[in-house]
Design an enzyme around this catalytic site. Sequence first.
Site, mmCIF file in Angstrom:
data_model
loop_
_atom_site.group_PDB
_atom_site.id
_atom_site.type_symbol
_atom_site.label_atom_id
_atom_site.label_comp_id
_atom_site.label_asym_id
_atom_site.label_seq_id
_atom_site.Cartn_x
_atom_site.Cartn_y
_atom_site.Cartn_z
ATOM 1 N N THR A 209 1.686 33.251 35.536
ATOM 2 C CA THR A 209 0.414 32.827 34.447
ATOM 3 C C THR A 209 -0.749 32.884 35.186
ATOM 4 O O THR A 209 -0.868 32.461 36.202
ATOM 5 C CB THR A 209 0.987 31.430 33.908
ATOM 6 N N ARG A 237 10.059 30.294 21.588
ATOM 7 C CA ARG A 237 9.875 29.289 22.515
ATOM 8 C C ARG A 237 8.147 29.417 22.526
ATOM 9 O O ARG A 237 7.658 30.321 23.331
ATOM 10 C CB ARG A 237 10.697 29.386 23.770
ATOM 11 N N VAL A 238 7.710 28.085 22.620
ATOM 12 C CA VAL A 238 6.388 28.138 23.293
ATOM 13 C C VAL A 238 6.073 27.223 24.578
ATOM 14 O O VAL A 238 6.831 25.984 24.244
ATOM 15 C CB VAL A 238 5.343 27.630 21.947
ATOM 16 N N GLY A 239 5.345 27.701 25.326
ATOM 17 C CA GLY A 239 5.221 26.706 26.624
ATOM 18 C C GLY A 239 4.091 25.892 26.539
ATOM 19 O O GLY A 239 3.332 25.541 25.693
ATOM 20 N N ASP A 240 3.699 25.291 27.423
ATOM 21 C CA ASP A 240 2.595 24.395 27.824
ATOM 22 C C ASP A 240 1.058 25.091 27.620
ATOM 23 O O ASP A 240 0.080 24.224 27.135
ATOM 24 C CB ASP A 240 2.813 23.536 29.019
ATOM 25 N N THR A 260 0.122 25.539 35.543
ATOM 26 C CA THR A 260 1.246 26.649 35.669
ATOM 27 C C THR A 260 2.545 25.987 36.156
ATOM 28 O O THR A 260 2.392 25.356 36.980
ATOM 29 C CB THR A 260 0.706 27.996 36.446
ATOM 30 N N GLY A 261 3.719 26.612 35.706
ATOM 31 C CA GLY A 261 4.959 25.905 36.107
ATOM 32 C C GLY A 261 6.001 25.899 34.823
ATOM 33 O O GLY A 261 5.639 26.557 33.922
ATOM 34 N N GLY A 263 6.995 25.044 31.705
ATOM 35 C CA GLY A 263 5.988 24.468 30.834
ATOM 36 C C GLY A 263 6.757 23.142 30.049
ATOM 37 O O GLY A 263 6.026 22.480 29.524
HETATM 38 N N1 ASP Z 1 3.658 27.430 32.183
HETATM 39 C C1 ASP Z 1 4.302 28.756 31.832
HETATM 40 C C2 ASP Z 1 5.257 28.482 30.489
HETATM 41 O O1 ASP Z 1 6.258 27.653 30.543
HETATM 42 C C3 ASP Z 1 5.051 29.575 32.827
HETATM 43 C C4 ASP Z 1 4.248 29.709 33.969
HETATM 44 O O2 ASP Z 1 3.320 28.873 34.424
HETATM 45 O O3 ASP Z 1 4.444 30.698 34.815
HETATM 46 O O4 ASP Z 1 5.119 29.180 29.606
#
Ligand code: ASP
Length: 341
Positions: A209, A237-240, A260-261, A263
Amino acid sequence: MRTLKLFTVLLFSVLALNVSAQQKKYVMVIHGGAGTILKKNMTPEKEAAYIAVLTQALQAGYEKIKSGKTSLDAVEATIHVMENDPHFNAGKGAVFTHDGKNELDAAIMDGKTLMAGAVAGVTTVKNPISAARAVMEKSEHVMMVGAGADLFAKDAGLEIVDPKYYWTKERWDGLQQAIKEDSTKAVLDHGSKKSELLGSKNHDYKFGTVGCVALDKAGNLAAGTSTGGMTNKKYGRVGDAPIIGSGTYCNNETAGVSCTGWGEFYIRNVVAKTISDLMEYKGLSVAVASKMALDKVGKMGGDGGLIALDKKGNIAMPFNTEGMYRGAITADGKIEVNIYK
Ligand code: ASP
């Protein structure tokens, strides 16, 4: 006499330290994802390619800031470089959903006005960060999703692409691998200790990301994040990243943040706004607030990292994974880029 001399030397050292700390005023900080990024798994060529594109991304935003453009312009220009580069999980090179599609999320926020824009699950916008900005500037809304968001971006005059544009072999192979291992689990595109603990052996630690926080000459902050999400995620699905306050937040009074991580953990901990709140209501520094918020994510079992920049030009780039693609640039144009711990 000797005591006086010692005192003078000490005083000068403290002053010198203060001056050098003040001189390090950052105007931009970026990330390209956190995960199981280990030097032993990297070839010199790949490492050089990452460093080159992170540097290029920083330069693109710095040019905007240097020429007096806004921090929003800097964030957008920087993220374009990373969205257009297949090394990262954003725009071209985004990860695939379980159904073999690319559904992209992005958000941008203006620290001066607290205006924000976000898109989720878009499938045809070349640069989702620009779609997020269009939502902020050309609609009365904060977030648009799916087909409506794609249509809005098209009407706003943004570049529209065939969904095949995002496709890369490595991301496709990453999906096949994830399905083979466990068809029900979403995994971080670059691998993660925690996803390993949950049973995934998918060590595709090459991508990430992307995010950026910038501080312009007028003293205004802006933050943005763009992502394909997690490999093998379920439809819809929606992330953070596009959720204001979770993966992205910005306030001139405190800091700009991009996460990032994993989510789901960032959403449940409202990480980006928590950092801002810790600074605003508890008077904590950007470094301490960032660490506290990330520690909470870690304690709950989530992993990842974040970047933050305050109005004075102080940065924080904590992560609890093996590595995080990251970089920063000072007001006088000095670039720092790092990958590993
Ligand atoms: N945070 C992102 C998500 O969960 C993924 C990522 O940071 O790699 O969609």
